[in-house]
Design an enzyme around this catalytic site. Sequence first.
Site, PDB file in Angstrom:
ATOM      1  N   ASN A  59       0.852  -1.183   0.000  1.00  0.00           N
ATOM      2  CA  ASN A  59       0.000   0.000   0.000  1.00  0.00           C
ATOM      3  C   ASN A  59       0.888   1.234   0.000  1.00  0.00           C
ATOM      4  OD1 ASN A  59      -2.442   1.582   0.259  1.00  0.00           O
ATOM      5  ND2 ASN A  59      -1.871   1.939   2.386  1.00  0.00           N
ATOM      6  N   HIS A  90       0.905   5.172   1.246  1.00  0.00           N
ATOM      7  CA  HIS A  90       0.215   6.045   2.199  1.00  0.00           C
ATOM      8  C   HIS A  90       0.892   7.407   2.159  1.00  0.00           C
ATOM      9  CE1 HIS A  90      -2.019   7.170   5.812  1.00  0.00           C
ATOM     10  NE2 HIS A  90      -0.880   7.660   6.298  1.00  0.00           N
ATOM     11  N   SER A 141       4.890   6.847   1.984  1.00  0.00           N
ATOM     12  CA  SER A 141       5.489   5.566   2.376  1.00  0.00           C
ATOM     13  C   SER A 141       4.812   4.425   1.625  1.00  0.00           C
ATOM     14  CB  SER A 141       5.289   5.320   3.882  1.00  0.00           C
ATOM     15  OG  SER A 141       5.774   6.418   4.645  1.00  0.00           O
ATOM     16  N   ASP A 156      -2.231   0.790   8.014  1.00  0.00           N
ATOM     17  CA  ASP A 156      -1.076   1.673   7.781  1.00  0.00           C
ATOM     18  C   ASP A 156       0.094   1.364   8.729  1.00  0.00           C
ATOM     19  OD1 ASP A 156      -3.414   4.404   7.399  1.00  0.00           O
ATOM     20  OD2 ASP A 156      -2.659   2.965   5.919  1.00  0.00           O
TER      21      ASP A 156
HETATM   22  C1  GRF Z   1      -3.056   9.545  -3.141  1.00  0.00           C
HETATM   23  O1  GRF Z   1      -2.894  10.700  -2.353  1.00  0.00           O
HETATM   24  C2  GRF Z   1      -2.440   8.363  -2.427  1.00  0.00           C
HETATM   25  O2  GRF Z   1      -1.423   8.776  -1.531  1.00  0.00           O
HETATM   26  C3  GRF Z   1      -3.562   7.794  -1.655  1.00  0.00           C
HETATM   27  O3  GRF Z   1      -4.679   7.941  -2.523  1.00  0.00           O
HETATM   28  C4  GRF Z   1      -4.532   9.198  -3.233  1.00  0.00           C
HETATM   29  C5  GRF Z   1      -5.080   9.127  -4.644  1.00  0.00           C
HETATM   30  O4  GRF Z   1      -4.287   8.250  -5.366  1.00  0.00           O
HETATM   31  N1  GRF Z   1      -3.281   6.436  -1.292  1.00  0.00           N
HETATM   32  P1  GRF Z   1      -4.554   7.934  -6.951  1.00  0.00           P
HETATM   33  O5  GRF Z   1      -4.356   9.212  -7.725  1.00  0.00           O
HETATM   34  O6  GRF Z   1      -5.994   7.445  -7.099  1.00  0.00           O
HETATM   35  O7  GRF Z   1      -3.517   6.911  -7.273  1.00  0.00           O
END
Ligand code: GRF
Length: 198
Positions: free
Chosen positions: A108, A110, A137, A146
């Site tokens: 994942n 985060h 991370s 997380d």
């Molecule tokens: C991002 O900020 C990521 O850190 C979090 O989800 C948000 C959107 O990600 N996990 P994405 O553009 O859909 O990949």
Amino acid sequence: MSKRVAIFISGGGSNMLALVRSMTGDHPARPCLVLSNDPEAGGLARAAELGIPTVAVDHRPFGGDRAAFEAALAPHLAAARPDIIALAGFMRVLTAGFVKRFEGRMLNIHPSLLPKYPRLHTHARALAAGDTEAGCSVHVVTPELDDGPILGQARVPILPGDTPETLAARVLKQEHILYPAVLRRFAAGDRRPVLLPG
Ligand code: GRF
């Protein structure tokens, strides 16, 4: 034999795109499925344009029954046979049972420098705390949210006048570099952490 990677999304899928675009040439992995809990997720169309099999399983009909939602994922995962699951902007909490089935094979990303700021609103919390840096991370998913072993981190400066939005945009750029770098090492069996800037 390249590793098969299923990517879970809930929204635009910018991290998914970065991962898919990185899995070419001598990369030890290839995308096998993009799955979303939201049929309206913009990332589904972007993945389909790249020829990646996609599936949407709407979590809403299941209410709070997470296990029932995950059971609905099972046939799609059985067909895709992923070796690795990459959660990329996936906004559903998975049960310990699901995590255990993919223990050690699910990643994942985060948007904080874990262990700081697990869960939501990470950028607002870093700003409120007066931090001078933030970041993202990539970790191995464990039943505790997380909380799993860190496989990579990218640091960015917090600048005067930053808002959660300006900070999120700066961090997101680094997510698109960090996650592909971590996935490549992880798929090759290399567990050395990726630390950016290098
Ligand atoms: C991002 O900020 C990521 O850190 C979090 O989800 C948000 C959107 O990600 N996990 P994405 O553009 O859909 O990949």
